[in-house]
Design a protein around this motif. Structure first.
Motif, PDB file in Angstrom:
ATOM      1  N   GLN A  49     123.175   3.203 -19.708  1.00  0.00           N
ATOM      2  CA  GLN A  49     123.747   2.220 -18.926  1.00  0.00           C
ATOM      3  C   GLN A  49     123.606   2.398 -17.184  1.00  0.00           C
ATOM      4  OE1 GLN A  49     127.399   0.283 -20.175  1.00  0.00           O
ATOM      5  NE2 GLN A  49     127.771   1.930 -21.884  1.00  0.00           N
ATOM      6  N   GLY A  79     119.310  -3.717 -19.552  1.00  0.00           N
ATOM      7  CA  GLY A  79     119.122  -5.013 -18.978  1.00  0.00           C
ATOM      8  C   GLY A  79     117.597  -4.676 -18.248  1.00  0.00           C
ATOM      9  N   ALA A 166     121.944  -6.787 -18.131  1.00  0.00           N
ATOM     10  CA  ALA A 166     122.854  -5.937 -18.550  1.00  0.00           C
ATOM     11  C   ALA A 166     124.298  -6.157 -19.005  1.00  0.00           C
ATOM     12  CB  ALA A 166     123.053  -4.619 -17.341  1.00  0.00           C
TER      13      ALA A 166
END
Length: 552
Positions: A49, A79, A166
């Protein structure tokens, strides 16, 4: 459900109906389209992340010829590289898809009318407003461009907010039929030696550990360079790699040569064209392109190219402009800090910015104007509104012409696997890449023709004396990675078929710009999303056929 793969027991197995590899625009759109149809999907993302040195290291590679560092032009994170995407959207032109003998191009095995409904769906995924790329029909200030058989000034780019996938992926992971694995780098695909079907994706969540993902259908959507690496590295059942029986994987690598040349002083007529950013009637930022018509390209046997007005060179502090000096100082600092995209491609030259004191003086002298711009730049980032696409002061006396050009397909431009390995044991990529003398000549001639016609129509005075610089410009930008797994009707000419299915592997699709047979002259993201919608439709159709058979 979102799961960190580092917490899965070594040797563990995850299963689903469809496995999507990658969470950038291609993977995210395929996953969303299938999930909304109720398909059981596992999405595999090699990054986490957040993006840091550990993730960047696995994207490092060797560039034999001048090319941006591979870890600078892509981001391994949830993402994907959409997190730093600028949002520019435009469909390919019909001529990009069709045959062009003068470029030795057979075109695409897919037509414009076939792609149009998928473009319209992609437009919604990218939040780019209406599917309308005519300035006259988009709400630009009323102005009738002068008729020309050479210069088209009606077609436009549109800008996504920009959309980062994301957040989209985090939301999608909340669905009961979606499992999202992060920190899950796919190191290879295993293939049945008889049927050619993919049997599992092998994932390395950390050094020395492997888990597997098993599915009925696989979608490789890891970006152009990484998708090619995965197929090349999948060599246990196929010595050359999957889809590479005819040495096509990793070849025909294309990007978009980008540069700025010429000097333009707009006339009053030219100012009426509204060549900066314009808010369309549906509230989306757009800009006119300056492009040669299809007839002019054919007449002069040129590749496609899109140009736009650009500001004067910010690096020379003698311009006395505080905004231009702010721009130059900002990119100088980003280069010194080596911050990814902002230190690569056309931005790399700002590392050599000189006259720093004079630049600082320009900013101090022009502080009110700089301050007003800073407020306008920051406001939408705070309020969540649409972001002004880029710094673009066109209020000075002179401008330049910036171009995004088509690069022709060349099998010698390619990526291979090097002997060097990363921390996960993957062989790194080695890039062989260059822009040919013929492509440079076509770019130069295109810019000269655009400049000549722009002046002839009375839009301004144009000096193209420096167009010769195109002959040796350092075209090294690797942000658009196209052609590496190109679409073709035969495995002798490409890696995937017209449905983006890998030749010889009936349950493996590729989603992304790697499948482009030609590059066009616009950013690839809208076409990536359109093809992703199309891939999802094929998979959903196959699933609806399979299910009754399985139940009988």
């Amino acid at each position: 459900m979102l799961t960190d793969a580092r917490g899965i027991t070594p040797g563990g197995r995850v299963s689903a109906d469809v496995c999507v590899i990658g969470t950038g625009p291609a993977g995210a759109v395929v996953a969303a389209e299938l999930a909304h149809r109720g398909v059981d999907v596992v999405v595999v993302e090699g990054g986490g992340q957040r993006f840091g040195p550990r993730q960047a290291d696995t994207y490092r590679g060797e560039t034999v010829d001048p090319h941006d560092p591979l870890d600078a032009v892509r981001q391994k994170r949830l993402g994907g590289t959409s997190v730093v995407w600028g949002g520019r959207c435009s469909p390919l032109d019909d001529l990009d898809l069709g045959p062009r003998e003068w470029l030795d191009s057979a075109g695409w095995p897919v037509s414009g009318p076939e792609l149009e409904p998928f473009y319209r769906r992609a437009q919604r995924h990218l939040q780019a407003g209406e599917y309308e790329y005519s300035a006259a029909r988009s709400g630009f200030p009323l102005f009738a461009p002068l008729p020309s058989e050479t210069l088209d000034v009606d077609s436009t780019w549109r800008w996504s907010p920009p959309t980062s996938f994301a957040g989209r992926m985090r939301a999608l992971a909340g669905a009961a039929n979606v499992r999202l694995l992060v920190e899950a780098t796919v190191v290879r695909l295993e293939r049945d030696p008889v049927s050619g079907a993919i049997t599992e994706a092998v994932v390395a969540p950390r050094p020395g550990v492997e888990i597997t993902v098993v599915a009925r259908t696989y979608v490789l959507a890891a970006g152009g360079l990484e998708s090619a690496r995965i197929l090349l590295a999948s060599d246990r059942q196929s010595p050359a790699g999957i889809g590479n029986e005819y040495d096509q994987v990793g070849r025909h690598y294309m990007t978009h040569p980008v540069g700025e040349v010429g000097t333009v002083v707009l006339s009053e007529l030219g100012r009426n064209l509204a060549l900066g950013y314009v808010a369309t009637r549906d509230g989306v930022y757009a800009r006119r392109k300056l492009a040669l018509t299809a007839a002019a390209q054919a007449r002069h046997e040129l590749g496609n190219l899109k140009a736009a007005l650009w500001f004067p060179d910010p690096m020379d502090p003698s311009h006395g402009d505080g905004l231009l000096s702010t721009f130059s100082l900002t990119y100088y600092a980003l280069n010194r800090a080596r911050l990814g995209f902002k230190s690569a491609g056309t931005h790399a030259r700002y590392a050599s910015t000189s006259g720093l004191g004079q630049h600082i003086g320009n900013v101090a002298h022009d502080w009110r104007r700089v301050g007003r711009f800073a407020v306008s730049w920051a406001a939408p980032r705070i309020t969540g509104g649409r972001i002004l696409p880029s710094f673009m002061p066109l209020d000075g006396a002179t401008c330049r012409l910036r171009f995004d050009a088509e690069q022709s397909s060349d099998p010698a431009n390619r990526v291979t696997l090097s002997r060097d390995r990363d921390q996960l044991g993957q062989r790194r990529l080695q890039v062989h890449y260059g822009v040919s003398t013929d492509d440079r000549a076509r770019i130069r001639r295109s810019m000269e023709l655009i400049g000549e016609e722009f002046a002839r129509l009375g839009y301004g005075t144009v000096d193209m004396a420096d167009a010769a610089r195109i002959d040796d410009m350092p075209f090294t930008d690797g942000t658009h990675q196209m052609g590496l797994l190109r679409m073709a009707t035969s495995p002798r000419q490409g890696v995937v078929d017209a449905d983006c299915r890998v030749h010889g592997s009936a349950n493996l699709y590729v989603a992304g710009s790697a499948v482009f047979p030609t590059a066009g002259a616009v950013g690839p993201t809208l076409t990536i999303a359109a093809l992703a919608c199309r891939v999802a439709d094929h998979i959903a159709a196959e699933r609806s056929v399979r299910e009754p058979l399985a139940a009988s």
